[in-house]
Enzyme design. Structure first.
Site, PDB file in Angstrom:
ATOM      1  CE1 TYR A 151      -3.835   2.413   0.863  1.00 30.33           C
ATOM      2  CE2 TYR A 151      -2.092   3.542   2.072  1.00 30.33           C
ATOM      3  CZ  TYR A 151      -3.356   3.542   1.513  1.00 30.33           C
ATOM      4  OH  TYR A 151      -4.145   4.663   1.590  1.00 30.33           O
ATOM      5  CD  GLU A 239      -6.258   4.661  -1.045  1.00 28.73           C
ATOM      6  OE1 GLU A 239      -6.248   4.409   0.172  1.00 28.73           O
ATOM      7  OE2 GLU A 239      -7.302   4.776  -1.711  1.00 28.73           O
TER       8      GLU A 239
END
Length: 429
Positions: A151, A239
């Site tokens: 991530y 993101e």
């Protein structure tokens, strides 16, 4: 992993109570489709899967054939809408799944067949509501085999007064879930926006994600390019989830969510021209054309208020008296008669609205201006539902007189509490 590793003291693990800083304020920012985001990322040299967007089954087949010819063993077909959960969604036609992975010898033909079942139908996911969203384009791209899912996000964080990188070796899942279950697996790296991102910072983030050697250099390059995109497009969030390591050792940005600062639209004209209005509530689109702040809700009492705080209070008091607001509509403190008229048109065009409550506290925006706008709009649209009006503040006497002399059948109220009660009562009669 922990922030105590040698040379890593600048990055601290997220605490479970701090994950709220990852969330952005619910503002109507520009949304891009996945194919648009990936095209933008390619411009900055960020590695994404090869593929193209298609508007018809035949176009999808052509893209699939090109990818197969380039030795793509796996093809991925994705419906393009502004909502998550596409893979688990279903169409109004009964067809299930807005994302398909195809690996057989007839995978190109299957892409064409499945695209025909997606295009022109409405995809319903846990984020779209029961009405779903119309699929007008599909993305066809190569599949990749990857060994690890990570991530990585870059966002504006008030806690750091600027950009911050948020990363975790546990990618491919909801970051909130990671924060709740293993908060020590989430790390942050503040960046001085005036200095920009440094090699030392990209190295630290890369090492926390488990990279070393040549893979670390590749990770640093991709992180730097993502930051360049973040700054270059006036983004508020980039993101990547997952940020993956493919079987060939290369790093890919498989899925991206990018938010942009609406206040920078004058600098990002080309970018904001990609806005897909068909994916948005037409009432919100209409409101934005007149600089009105509108958000549709699921109630039946339309609200027109000046000031966000007063609008929230109005909705709360409607709920308190057993009603349900149909919208949040803030006409602002300096709205003119035309804006008031347009706001009124938006409310009356909504078939779910059974009564309208106007709650105005006149300051810069005078009560007589509001009254003139209400009267003109009501006469043009032929109002046939109850209208409750509460005015207070600058020129309130003039405003009340205009309303009283208008010949409209309206219900006046002295205060907000009384106005909410009368609106709820008017519907129940």
């Amino acid at each position: 992993m922990s922030g105590a590793r040698p040379g890593m003291s600048a990055i601290k693990p997220r605490q479970s109570g701090r994950i709220g800083a990852l969330k952005t304020t619910p503002v109507r920012h520009l949304n891009l489709h996945e194919y648009q985001s990936k095209s933008l990322m390619e411009k900055y040299g960020i590695r994404v899967q090869k593929g193209k967007v298609a508007s018809s089954p035949a176009e999808a087949r052509k893209v699939a054939d090109e990818l197969v010819a380039a030795d793509a063993k796996e093809l991925v077909l994705k419906s393009q809408i502004h909502a998550g959960g596409r893979g688990k969604g279903h169409f109004d036609s009964g067809f299930k799944g807005g994302v398909k992975v195809l690996t057989g010898p007839k995978r190109a033909a299957e892409v064409e067949e499945l695209a025909g079942k997606m295009l022109g139908n409405r995809l319903i996911t846990n984020q779209t509501g029961p009405e779903g969203q119309l699929v007008q384009k599909v993305l066809v791209h190569e599949g990749i085999n990857f060994n690890r899912e990570l991530y990585l996000a870059i966002l504006m964080d008030r806690a750091y007064n600027g950009p911050v990188i948020v990363c975790s070796p546990q990618g491919g899942m909801d970051i909130e879930e990671v924060a709740h279950n293993t908060p020590d697996a989430i790390f942050t790296q503040p960046i001085d926006i005036m200095e920009g991102i440094t090699d030392a910072q990209t190295e630290r983030v890369g090492k926390l994600l488990g990279f070393e050697g040549e893979a670390l250099k590749d990770a640093q390059d991709q992180i730097r390019r993502l930051y360049e995109l973040f700054i270059g497009t006036d983004a508020t969030q980039v993101e990547i989830n997952p940020f993956v390591v493919a079987s060939d050792g290369k790093i890919y940005c498989v899925d991206a969510k990018i938010n942009f600062d609406d206040n920078a639209s004058f600098r990002q004209v080309e970018l904001f021209q990609q806005r897909d209005f068909s994916m948005e509530d037409p009432r919100e689109v209409a409101a934005s054309k007149f600089n009105l702040n509108y958000i549709g809700l699921d109630g039946n009492i339309g609200c027109m208020v000046n000031g966000a705080g007063l609008a929230m209070a109005t909705m709360d008091i409607i709920k308190l008296h057993g009603g349900a607001p149909a919208n949040f509509l803030d006409v602002g403190g300096g709205a003119n008669e035309k804006q008031v008229e347009e706001a009124f048109k938006i409310l009356t065009s909504d078939p779910t609205v059974k009564a309208i409550l106007v709650n105005i506290f006149g300051g810069i925006m005078k009560c007589d201006t509001i009254a003139e706008g209400i009267v003109n709009a009501a006469k043009k649209v032929g109002l046939n539902i109850p209208l409750v009006v509460r005015l207070e503040g600058t020129n309130v006497e003039k405003g009340v007189k205009i309303l009283n002399d208008s010949g409209l059948k309206l219900i006046s109220a002295k205060d907000l509490d009384q106005a909410a009660q009368k609106a709820v009562t008017a519907i129940s009669q």
